[in-house]
Design an enzyme around this catalytic site. Structure first.
Site, PDB file in Angstrom:
ATOM      1  N   CYS A 129     -44.595  14.935  73.837  1.00 36.33           N
ATOM      2  CA  CYS A 129     -44.029  15.119  75.188  1.00 36.33           C
ATOM      3  C   CYS A 129     -45.085  15.391  76.265  1.00 36.33           C
ATOM      4  CB  CYS A 129     -42.986  16.238  75.174  1.00 36.33           C
ATOM      5  SG  CYS A 129     -43.467  17.663  74.189  1.00 36.33           S
ATOM      6  N   HIS A 242     -42.111  20.772  81.118  1.00 37.14           N
ATOM      7  CA  HIS A 242     -43.526  21.083  80.882  1.00 37.14           C
ATOM      8  C   HIS A 242     -44.299  20.872  82.186  1.00 37.14           C
ATOM      9  CE1 HIS A 242     -42.635  21.298  76.736  1.00 37.14           C
ATOM     10  NE2 HIS A 242     -43.273  20.233  76.267  1.00 37.14           N
TER      11      HIS A 242
HETATM   12  P1  NAP Z   1     -34.043  20.730  66.768  1.00 29.61           P
HETATM   13  O1  NAP Z   1     -33.273  21.111  67.974  1.00 29.61           O
HETATM   14  O2  NAP Z   1     -34.491  21.804  65.835  1.00 29.61           O
HETATM   15  O3  NAP Z   1     -33.177  19.633  65.939  1.00 29.61           O
HETATM   16  C1  NAP Z   1     -33.603  19.136  64.699  1.00 29.61           C
HETATM   17  C2  NAP Z   1     -32.695  18.010  64.264  1.00 29.61           C
HETATM   18  O4  NAP Z   1     -33.188  17.435  63.055  1.00 29.61           O
HETATM   19  C3  NAP Z   1     -31.269  18.461  63.973  1.00 29.61           C
HETATM   20  O5  NAP Z   1     -30.369  17.440  64.314  1.00 29.61           O
HETATM   21  C4  NAP Z   1     -31.306  18.646  62.447  1.00 29.61           C
HETATM   22  O6  NAP Z   1     -30.039  18.546  61.832  1.00 29.61           O
HETATM   23  C5  NAP Z   1     -32.160  17.465  62.067  1.00 29.61           C
HETATM   24  N1  NAP Z   1     -32.741  17.624  60.730  1.00 29.61           N
HETATM   25  C6  NAP Z   1     -33.613  18.553  60.308  1.00 29.61           C
HETATM   26  N2  NAP Z   1     -33.892  18.381  59.011  1.00 29.61           N
HETATM   27  C7  NAP Z   1     -33.169  17.322  58.594  1.00 29.61           C
HETATM   28  C8  NAP Z   1     -33.003  16.655  57.348  1.00 29.61           C
HETATM   29  N3  NAP Z   1     -33.656  17.041  56.252  1.00 29.61           N
HETATM   30  N4  NAP Z   1     -32.173  15.584  57.291  1.00 29.61           N
HETATM   31  C9  NAP Z   1     -31.499  15.187  58.385  1.00 29.61           C
HETATM   32  N5  NAP Z   1     -31.600  15.779  59.586  1.00 29.61           N
HETATM   33  C10 NAP Z   1     -32.434  16.837  59.694  1.00 29.61           C
HETATM   34  O7  NAP Z   1     -35.384  19.941  67.137  1.00 29.61           O
HETATM   35  P2  NAP Z   1     -35.693  18.935  68.367  1.00 29.61           P
HETATM   36  O8  NAP Z   1     -36.384  19.662  69.454  1.00 29.61           O
HETATM   37  O9  NAP Z   1     -34.492  18.143  68.674  1.00 29.61           O
HETATM   38  O10 NAP Z   1     -36.833  18.022  67.745  1.00 29.61           O
HETATM   39  C11 NAP Z   1     -36.578  17.048  66.782  1.00 29.61           C
HETATM   40  C12 NAP Z   1     -37.790  16.165  66.584  1.00 29.61           C
HETATM   41  O11 NAP Z   1     -38.194  15.596  67.817  1.00 29.61           O
HETATM   42  C13 NAP Z   1     -39.026  16.864  66.040  1.00 29.61           C
HETATM   43  O12 NAP Z   1     -39.685  15.961  65.183  1.00 29.61           O
HETATM   44  C14 NAP Z   1     -39.853  17.113  67.251  1.00 29.61           C
HETATM   45  O13 NAP Z   1     -41.228  17.200  66.947  1.00 29.61           O
HETATM   46  C15 NAP Z   1     -39.559  15.875  68.064  1.00 29.61           C
HETATM   47  N6  NAP Z   1     -39.795  16.045  69.489  1.00 29.61           N
HETATM   48  C16 NAP Z   1     -39.275  17.095  70.161  1.00 29.61           C
HETATM   49  C17 NAP Z   1     -39.547  17.201  71.523  1.00 29.61           C
HETATM   50  C18 NAP Z   1     -39.009  18.324  72.305  1.00 29.61           C
HETATM   51  O14 NAP Z   1     -39.476  18.455  73.466  1.00 29.61           O
HETATM   52  N7  NAP Z   1     -38.092  19.132  71.791  1.00 29.61           N
HETATM   53  C19 NAP Z   1     -40.296  16.277  72.166  1.00 29.61           C
HETATM   54  C20 NAP Z   1     -40.791  15.215  71.470  1.00 29.61           C
HETATM   55  C21 NAP Z   1     -40.533  15.128  70.136  1.00 29.61           C
HETATM   56  P3  NAP Z   1     -29.156  19.854  61.513  1.00 29.61           P
HETATM   57  O15 NAP Z   1     -28.528  20.248  62.836  1.00 29.61           O
HETATM   58  O16 NAP Z   1     -28.160  19.351  60.557  1.00 29.61           O
HETATM   59  O17 NAP Z   1     -30.063  20.904  60.990  1.00 29.61           O
END
Ligand code: NAP
Length: 340
Positions: A129, A242
């Protein structure tokens, strides 16, 4: 345009939910959509276009008949499932860091290097990001004046760490305001009323993984290994958006007015730079917006050809969900879906 079968892996997360909103907002041609997450979420429903849809378990069989899969379920999940999704014939746009530096995987910001999409072999990576918002602002300046060096310091929102981190900041504020002790589960120290100069783990060179992501991803997206980049990444008690202090040294001299003009006509950028009226980008205004906001543009008076600026964007939108959906739109425009 015919509709596409779309899957969102990690649909219940902060990024996944925003993906659903962005797909709706941009009227992405969705024929049907599959919402995938872990077993924790099976039985839940999420709204898409006014309809309550069930969340299904992400598995190797989830991708038969799917045209495009937007992944935001963590690096381990992407490593595990993206190859089987690509093998099933759908194109994966992955938000995690799992594939970003793989030479076989394009790392794409549509305003910067849309042509790299052409080289995909089933997986396309969405950059970090903090890197996305920086390169959107710097590429138009690089094209005109060739950037030699970038020095960036970030002020990153807790939503970048996901749902649990948003809850941690909310919980800590409530506890501290009521004279109780803050609980720290997601971050190593209290984030409320504090700044943490650590994002992700420390590496052998003393930098954090987040800092080296900014260094390496910037070079890959800009397609220029010669740009020198150094980064300090800091988590601040902000929920969404950010902010970045960015200093660049260019080969050709740029005036402040030239920078404003170049950026004002570049895609995806909003110049907000009226210091005399106290107008500059702020996280609270960028939250929920699509653009990358640039202001506080000044000549760096300590070097010959230098510019300082302040770059702000919604990390969940342009930093993640929006960029991924824009990649999807570019895939459709270039007729690059379905690799088998
Ligand atoms: P989050 O709010 O913690 O959500 C995580 C998601 O992944 C939930 O839907 C969770 O499902 C799912 N998940 C986790 N383990 C899993 C598994 N074993 N099988 C299937 N689904 C699974 O995190 P987030 O901020 O959305 O981030 C998710 C990803 O995007 C990460 O890789 C992060 O690095 C990337 N990302 C985030 C941002 C940001 O600014 N937040 C920016 C760029 C990239 P459950 O609800 O069922 O647990």
């Amino acid at each position: 345009m015919s509709g596409k079968v779309v899957a969102v892996a990690g649909a219940t997360g902060v990024v996944g939910r925003e993906m659903l909103r962005v797909l709706e907002d941009r009227n992405f041609p969705v024929k049907s959509i599959k919402l995938l997450a872990s077993e924790r979420s099976v039985g839940k429903t999420l709204k898409f276009k006014g309809e309550d849809l069930p969340v299904e378990l992400l598995s190797d069989d989830s991708f038969n008949g799917v045209d495009i899969a937007l992944f935001s379920a963590g690096g381990g999940t992407s490593k595990r499932f993206a190859p089987s999704a690509a093998k099933a014939g759908c194109v994966v746009v992955d938000n995690s860091s799992a594939w970003r530096m793989d030479p076989e995987v394009p790392l794409v910001v549509p305003e910067v290097n849309p042509g790299d999409i052409q080289k995909h072999k089933g997986i396309i990576a969405n950059p970090n990001c903090s890197t996305i918002q920086m390169v959107v602002a710097l590429k138009p300046l690089h094209d005109v004046a060739k950037i030699k060096r970038i020095v960036v310091s970030t002020y990153q929102a807790v939503s970048g760490t996901g749902q649990k981190a948003i809850a941690e900041l909310e919980g800590q504020i409530a506890k501290l305001m009521n004279g109780k002790e803050a609980e720290c589960k997601v971050y190593p120290y209290q984030i409320a009323f504090n700044c943490l100069p650590q994002i992700d783990v420390f590496l052998d060179n003393g930098y954090t993984k987040e800092e080296m992501k900014m260094v390496n991803e910037t070079k890959k997206i800009m397609g220029d290994d010669s740009i020198r980049v150094t980064a300090t990444t800091v988590r601040v008690p902000v929920f969404y958006g950010h902010s970045e202090s960015v200093n660049i040294e260019t080969e050709k001299k740029l005036s402040v007015e030239e920078v404003r003009q170049i950026l004002a006509s570049a895609p995806g950028i909003m110049v907000e730079d009226f210091p005399e009226k106290k107008v500059y980008p702020m996280a609270i205004n960028a939250a929920g917006q699509d653009d990358v906001f640039v202001g506080r543009i000044r000549e760096d008076e300590s070097i010959e050809n230098g510019i300082n600026m302040w770059i702000v964007a919604d990390n969940i939108r342009k930093g993640a969900a929006l960029n991924a959906v824009q990649i999807g739109e570019e895939l459709i425009r270039r007729n690059l879906l379905r690799v088998l």
